[in-house]
Write a protein that holds these residues in place. Sequence first.
Motif, mmCIF file in Angstrom:
data_model
loop_
_atom_site.group_PDB
_atom_site.id
_atom_site.type_symbol
_atom_site.label_atom_id
_atom_site.label_comp_id
_atom_site.label_asym_id
_atom_site.label_seq_id
_atom_site.Cartn_x
_atom_site.Cartn_y
_atom_site.Cartn_z
ATOM 1 N N UNK A 223 0.858 -1.199 0.000
ATOM 2 C CA UNK A 223 0.000 0.000 0.000
ATOM 3 C C UNK A 223 0.885 1.237 0.000
ATOM 4 N N UNK A 224 1.919 1.197 0.835
ATOM 5 C CA UNK A 224 2.849 2.314 0.915
ATOM 6 C C UNK A 224 3.573 2.486 -0.431
ATOM 7 N N UNK A 225 3.990 1.353 -1.035
ATOM 8 C CA UNK A 225 4.726 1.428 -2.311
ATOM 9 C C UNK A 225 3.824 2.031 -3.383
ATOM 10 N N UNK A 226 2.583 1.610 -3.380
ATOM 11 C CA UNK A 226 1.628 2.144 -4.362
ATOM 12 C C UNK A 226 1.456 3.646 -4.190
ATOM 13 N N UNK A 243 9.089 9.572 2.627
ATOM 14 C CA UNK A 243 8.610 8.199 2.740
ATOM 15 C C UNK A 243 8.088 7.975 4.152
ATOM 16 N N UNK A 244 6.783 7.850 4.275
ATOM 17 C CA UNK A 244 6.194 7.655 5.598
ATOM 18 C C UNK A 244 6.054 6.160 5.836
ATOM 19 N N UNK A 245 7.041 5.579 6.530
ATOM 20 C CA UNK A 245 7.078 4.124 6.650
ATOM 21 C C UNK A 245 6.762 3.653 8.064
ATOM 22 N N UNK A 246 6.226 4.573 8.874
ATOM 23 C CA UNK A 246 5.979 4.188 10.272
ATOM 24 C C UNK A 246 4.983 3.045 10.353
ATOM 25 N N UNK A 247 5.283 2.084 11.186
ATOM 26 C CA UNK A 247 4.357 0.965 11.390
ATOM 27 C C UNK A 247 4.574 -0.188 10.432
ATOM 28 N N UNK A 248 5.326 0.077 9.331
ATOM 29 C CA UNK A 248 5.538 -1.002 8.372
ATOM 30 C C UNK A 248 6.851 -1.714 8.653
#
Lengths: 257, 325
Positions: A223-226, A243-248
């Motif tokens: 979802x983040x990559x999309x 890049x908001x990657x928090x939680x992933x």
Amino acid sequence: MNNLRLREEDLMNNPTTRVIVTLCTDTSSSMAAVEGDDIVYTGKTVYKDGKTWNVVTGGSTRIDELNKGMKLLRKTLEENDVAKYSAELCLVKFADSAECVLDFASLERQKQFPELVADGMTHMGEGVNLALDKIEEAIAQCEKVGVDYFTPWLVIMTDGQPNGSSAELARAEARIRKMVEAKKLIVLPIAIGNEADQSALAKLSPDRAPVKLRGLRFKQFFEWLSKSIERTSNSMPGEIIPLDTEGIFNVNGWGEL
Amino acid sequence: MWKSATYAVRGRGHVRDDVPCQDKVHEIRQNGVSAIVLADGAGSAKYSHFGAEAVARCMGSLLTECFDSLIENENAAQVREKIISALTQELELLSAELGCECKELASTLLFAAIKDERIFIGHLGDGVIGYVKNGELKVISKPENGERSNITFFVTSENAVQRLKIMKGAAADVSGIVMMSDGSAESLYDKRENLLSPALKRMLEWLSVVREGSLHETVRDSFNGVVVNATMDDCSVAMLARSEEADMLDRFGTDGCADFFGISSKDRRKEKRVKRYMQLIELYGQGLSLKEISARVHLSPKYTKRHLKRLRQIGIIGVAMRAKE
């Protein structure tokens, strides 16, 4: 109102700038590893991909979650008005050998992602070299037909240690280093599970430390990559995409594209 | 004499992110020089909107104050060095004022200046410059990007002096010059064919005959309504057109004039309406009163006034028009 105003038919038709993304993923036997709160140990073991594994029931395998995540990526991109014309995806898998299972093409012409199956060793160097070959072909094609493109992305996902040719791995590392230094490539290295060799991944990503996926959060990752691809498709020249990657990921080692 | 028209609008991406427009345009007429300048601030540079503004104004001053010395110097390297040096000094002062590094003020640079039928043009970075020569719209300078579309060169780049392109020539057969930022180029420039939209030639032709400033509404509406929707980037344009004392009907024909006056091409009385507008322009130019004009064109003063208002809005009234024989 005077008709000197520009109209739609006065505009020139330039092709959309391409976002070139290659997914280079591990499909070795260890990707059949199961995780989840509902797993039950059977007491049996099996030796695969250089390791001994406990046989369990319940849970979900890494490869199943990966397959689901990739389907989601494809679906969300197709639903975005700009990304569906801009994104070009390629899928390379590596196990006992490397194979391009889906070559670059516009989303409307490209087939759906095939179901990946976990089986074999972890010939990561071979996989990355093939992915780089594909990226170079895509760039050459864009330049040949006069289509602009953003700096290509290479997403490397692995859950183990590379056990293919060390020469191929060294070659992949050298190629990536050269391309990243020349700002011709962005590498996103993802470690899956606790057995992933992050030091090997780090050598394949000189300016971005590998990050470990939390559990089997492939869905969240894709979802983040999309969203990142959509954001890039809609970006302006020189814009920095945070890049908001928090939680992933377990460690937020990434900043911005 | 040369007339200018410039416009810059914030792109949808910057509206979304609440970032100021980084495209800046400048027009100046001084010391016999007519000049236009366009600077597009680097997307990643925090204060590039200030940088672009400073570059545009500084370059405008340089062109009007030093045109002769720049264009007469046969050593192109020296001229490029002088330009970049002047702009760099300006940006260093600004960076000290803002407490930032110079690279945070980065922008591209496009300029065109004309004096005594000599043209001087410069281009650093992306964006496009074109001109109308012998009636044909052509590209003079293409965008210069790095290896990918999201990278270009700026006034603050290390190799700015080497990357700055400068050109000069005679203005004899040139009737118009147009420049635009890369945002506008997304929809007004065909990258593969290296062609500009023919609509730009139309705008330059009209700029040459209408009152300066009267095309602003048309350019504004064109960019706000159409061009800006084709990209997320800021969009800007700058034009210079040679002023013409022209008979519009001879120049553009009935259909061209109808288009300009806003008369539908399907209007069966199109020709009659165009002739009436032409007659109004001529009578207005003779200094007649509203009553006298109404009598001559056989319209009530109310409708005559309405038509004259339309012509005033377009900008025709006020330009010296030669009466049709």
